[in-house]
Design an enzyme around this catalytic site. Structure first.
Site, short mmCIF file in Angstrom:
data_model
loop_
_atom_site.label_atom_id
_atom_site.label_comp_id
_atom_site.label_asym_id
_atom_site.label_seq_id
_atom_site.Cartn_x
_atom_site.Cartn_y
_atom_site.Cartn_z
N GLY A 1 17.52 6.59 -26.70
CA GLY A 1 16.39 7.44 -27.05
C GLY A 1 16.52 8.10 -28.39
N GLY B 1 16.95 15.09 -31.22
CA GLY B 1 17.07 15.35 -29.79
C GLY B 1 16.06 16.38 -29.35
N THR C 1 3.08 17.30 -31.30
CA THR C 1 2.71 15.89 -31.46
C THR C 1 3.20 15.42 -32.83
OG1 THR C 1 0.60 16.17 -32.63
CG2 THR C 1 0.57 16.45 -30.23
N ALA D 1 -1.92 21.17 -23.54
CA ALA D 1 -2.87 20.07 -23.77
C ALA D 1 -2.13 18.80 -24.16
CB ALA D 1 -3.86 20.45 -24.87
N GLU E 1 10.12 25.18 -39.29
CA GLU E 1 11.56 25.01 -39.48
C GLU E 1 12.05 23.66 -38.98
OE1 GLU E 1 14.70 25.44 -41.03
OE2 GLU E 1 13.99 27.51 -40.90
N VAL F 1 2.88 17.34 -24.99
CA VAL F 1 3.85 17.65 -23.92
C VAL F 1 4.73 16.44 -23.63
CG1 VAL F 1 2.56 19.51 -22.85
CG2 VAL F 1 2.05 17.16 -22.21
N LYS G 1 10.57 14.15 -44.84
CA LYS G 1 11.46 15.31 -44.83
C LYS G 1 11.89 15.66 -46.25
CE LYS G 1 13.25 14.33 -40.19
NZ LYS G 1 14.41 13.88 -39.39
N GLY H 1 8.39 14.45 -25.02
CA GLY H 1 9.79 14.86 -24.88
C GLY H 1 10.05 16.26 -25.38
N VAL H 2 9.63 16.55 -26.61
CA VAL H 2 9.89 17.87 -27.21
C VAL H 2 9.03 18.94 -26.56
CG1 VAL H 2 9.75 19.22 -29.33
CG2 VAL H 2 10.66 16.89 -29.40
#
Length: 815
Positions: A664, A797, A555, A504, A606, A473, A682, A475-476
């Site tokens: 950030g 972002g 995470t 969690a 994705e 939990v 990636k 930023g994203v």
């Protein structure tokens, strides 16, 4: 005449008993009423336990005393309400009954067993005392009461513990009683009398049947079954909170539902009512103004083609098969004659069209006897190997879909079986009645509740539900929760609900099977006492039979990524931006896909590449359509896109890195971005999607930083050292500019190899203008060349990444 039957929960305490009495009184004032009563809740269980324990010479004191206390509590309350209630006389009756019970228990102890006739006498005392208390209640209010003695007036045939009433003869006996019109009629449920005048029972929970028999004998205008729910629902509302109340059912629908496990009405209740078309109304004692459900023969066609979904548990399935069955006349007859001779009820039958096998279900309590009987009946065939060994599968449930409208409706069976498949529930056997009024599937009992939920969702509820279990939990993850909150109303209009059942972090978690309140989730999580534990999540979805659980990992932890294979195997969909799972060793990579396919669940990632950009899906669609990846190049890091764009504008490496860190765009330690490892992951994911089998160590990586630079230093110490590289990068930028080029940090896939490096690109390259945090991915394929398929947009972002995860979560509904 109206017949009103009250079950045990409607008589459980003084308040409910009084409410039941008032409902009988109200009915009597409108037209003559007859009340049929069960024993108060828990009484029959105590009485059954008394004889069982006495037969084993165990103490019966607890059950004995608790049963008496229930009766004392009721009569004391009734006396408090109306001091005209004959407390002493009623108490004396109760005491006398229990003195008799005590004597019978002593006889059982002496014999070391309980005879059926004695057991019947003990088990029905609760109903008898309910009538005594109700009689006293009415007499205290000045009414005259007529007691119908079921032992004398309801003739039944069968055993002491389960008999069936002969309606024709019983009607003559009831008519002969000449019940006066002004009298309140009362009768104990559950009991009748055999031809010898002995007390017999009508089967456990048989008071509904008693009421129906009395209604038939009296030619009643209606038979009302008063219980603790508002009527008959499309399925058990305790399992599915949004189950619908059914205003009407046909007799046959009600019989099918009750036969296959619906608890609201006893399976035999409809039989006595049907010949006279006496309506049966199911009502709630605690909510008498509710309309209830009407069961009769006058049901008109309505929109609901399916009326209900039931589950009948604790079953065993027998498979009788072998070459000796093909073409042999009388095999099925022998199977079921053997069952009938042993007094075993066969609940469901299915036979293969080849005549090679017959399968049928019986109560699991009868399984051992049934197996012995079959092995005896077919001893010769088994010895001669004309039959295979009798197969018994235990711990099964029957899920049934019932409705008169199913005969004309198309696609009900398809939706039923599709719902079970999507819930990852294996079907052991299938049966359909010749009337086409019901379809049944035999499933493992530990999946029965999930089966009911999934089937109800498919047949009755247009709303699609996702049960989300979120780990991470930051930023994203935090942004994802906010987006779920924001989109709640919009999704509701689309009949979609996302329930966040778990949140969690690395230390603790929140859980709620109905969905957490997200208004103050941060504070709630901070104060949570449940430690984070994946095993608890697994137990949770099994305990609450969650149908569409989605495990969302926000995470970047390797340890959480290592849970995906197990999560998929255990019934979760998995949605994640975490690249660690897809870049681990190929063995694990393949295991994830195998588990997803085997469990028919989705593994969606994705946002592994390009955050919110639809990269993976487009590549998968191209490949599925027969295209092939020949060459790829792309800018895959938003932070490095920003940094190299600013270098082009004249900022130094140290200045732009500090700026990106401040905004950030980078990780707290910018070396994580500048190392190139994130881009390498990636690129590897894209290569693997294209079918190139590489490990992470196979990717050639040129980092922004020289090898060993700032090793052992803190992030702040690294930032202080970074100006040492400014001059080098200033020179590289100038050199590229002199050639009409710009520096970009590019990942390439070519000839089965992956490389990440700083590249100078000219104006003709699609990556030339990509900067300011944008990602760009150029796919050169058989179909797309010389101009590539180009995907471009912001690839970093919290908001766009969370939006991409959100989209993947919604894709699980296409399951």
């Amino acid at each position: 005449m109206r017949v009103l039957k009250f079950g045990g929960t409607s008589l459980a305490n003084p308040e409910r008993f009084s409410q039941a009495a008032k409902l009988i009184e109200q009915a009597h004032l409108e037209e003559q009423a007859a009340g049929v009563l069960s024993a108060p809740a828990k009484i029959t269980n105590h009485l059954v336990a008394l004889s069982e324990k006495a037969a084993l010479n165990q103490s019966t004191d607890t059950h004995f005393n608790e049963a008496i206390e229930i009766f004392y509590n009721i009569i004391n309350g009734l006396h408090t309400e109306n001091n005209q209630f004959d407390l002493n006389g009623t108490k004396a009756l109760i005491d006398a009954e229990f003195v008799q019970i005590k004597g019978l228990l002593e006889e059982i102890r002496q014999a070391g067993k309980v005879e059926d006739a004695v057991k019947a006498t003990i088990d029905c005392r609760g109903e008898k005392l309910s009538i005594a208390m109700m009689k006293a209640w009415f007499e205290a209010r000045g009414y005259s009461v007529h007691i119908v003695d079921p032992v004398k007036q309801l003739l039944a045939k069968g055993g002491y513990l389960e008999s069936s009433v002969e309606i024709e003869e019983s009607t003559k006996r009831v008519d002969a009683a000449n019940i006066a019109k002004d009298k309140v009629v009362l009768m104990a449920g559950f009991t009748a009398g055999n031809e010898k005048g002995e007390l017999v029972l009508l089967g456990r929970n048989g008071s509904d049947y008693s009421a129906a028999c009395l209604a038939a004998c009296l030619g009643a205008s209606v038979c009302e079954i008063w219980t603790d729910v508002d009527g008959v629902y499309t399925c058990d509302p305790r399992l599915v909170p949004d189950a619908r109340l059914l205003p009407t059912l046909s007799y046959r629908e009600a019989m099918e539902l009750s036969y296959f496990g619906a608890k609201v009405i006893h399976p035999r209740t409809i039989g006595p009512l049907l010949p006279q078309n006496i309506p049966c109304v199911i009502k709630n004692t605690g909510n008498p103004s509710a309309p209830g459900s009407i069961i009769d023969g006058n049901v008109k066609s309505e929109s609901l083609q399916v009326k209900g979904i039931t589950n009948l548990d604790n079953l065993a399935m027998f498979n009788v098969s072998g070459p000796g069955m093909q073409g042999m006349v009388g095999m099925a007859s022998r199977v079921f004659s053997a069952m009938s001779g042993a007094g075993i009820s066969v609940i469901l039958i299915t036979q293969s069209s080849s005549e090679y096998s017959i399968s049928f279900c019986v109560p699991v309590k009868s399984a051992e006897v049934a197996k012995t009987v079959l092995e005896t009946e077919f001893a010769n065939e088994l010895n001669e190997h004309q039959l295979e060994p009798i197969e018994v599968i235990k711990d099964l449930s029957i899920i049934s879909v019932v409705g008169d409208g199913m005969k004309q409706a198309k696609g009900i069976a398809a939706r039923f079986f599709s719902a079970l498949a999507q819930a990852n529930i294996s079907i052991v056997a299938i049966a359909q009645g010749s009337s086409e009024r019901s379809i049944s599937a035999v499933v493992p009992q530990n999946k029965a509740i999930e089966a009911v939920k999934a089937t109800h969702q498919a047949l009755f509820n247009n709303k699609k539900v996702v049960d989300m279990f979120l780990v991470g939990v930051g930023g994203v993850g935090g942004e994802l929760i906010e987006q779920v909150k924001r989109q709640k109303e919009y999704l509701a209009k689309k009949n979609v609900e996302i329930r966040v059942c778990a949140i969690a972090n690395s230390n603790r978690m929140l859980l709620d099977e109905n969905g957490l309140n997200l208004e103050d989730w941060k504070n709630d999580l901070e104060n949570a006492t449940q430690p984070s534990d994946f095993d608890v999540l697994l137990s949770f979805i099994k305990l609450h039979h969650v149908v569409n659980p989605v495990f969302v990992d926000c995470t970047s932890a390797e340890s959480v990524a290592g849970l995906y294979a197990r999560a998929l195997k255990e019934g979760f969909h998995v949605v994640t931006p975490n690249k660690k799972a897809n870049t681990r060793e190929l063995v694990y990579y393949n295991e994830l896909r195998q588990n997803a396919q085997a469990s028919q669940h989705k593994f969606l990632y994705e946002t592994n590449v390009g955050a919110g950009l639809p990269v993976i899906e487009n590549l998968q669609n191209l490949l599925a359509a027969g295209d092939e990846l020949e060459y790829f190049e792309g800018i895959l890091s938003g932070s490095l896109s920003f940094i190299f764009g600013k270098l082009e504008e004249g900022l130094s490496l140290s200045e732009v890195t500090a700026l990106a860190r401040e905004k950030g765009f980078t990780e707290p330690d910018p070396r994580d971005d500048l190392s190139g490892q994130d881009v390498a992951r990636k690129l590897l994911i894209l290569a693997r999607e294209a079918g190139i089998e590489l490990e992470l160590s196979d990717v050639e990586v040129e980092g922004v930083l020289p090898k060993g630079f700032s090793d052992g230093k803190s992030a702040d110490e690294f930032m202080a050292m970074l100006p040492q590289l400014d001059e080098e990068f200033k020179t590289r930028v100038a050199t590229a500019k002199a050639e009409g080029k710009v520096l970009r940090y590019v990942g390439k896939i070519s000839e089965g190899k992956c490389k990440v490096s700083i590249v100078a690109v000219d104006l003709n390259n699609p990556l030339y203008k990509v900067k300011d945090g944008e990602n760009a991915l150029a796919f050169y394929t058989r179909y797309y060349q010389p101009i590539p398929l180009l995907l471009r947009g912001y690839g970093a972002g919290n908001a766009v990444t969370a939006a991409g995860i959100f989209a993947d979560i919604l894709r699980t509904l296409q399951h």
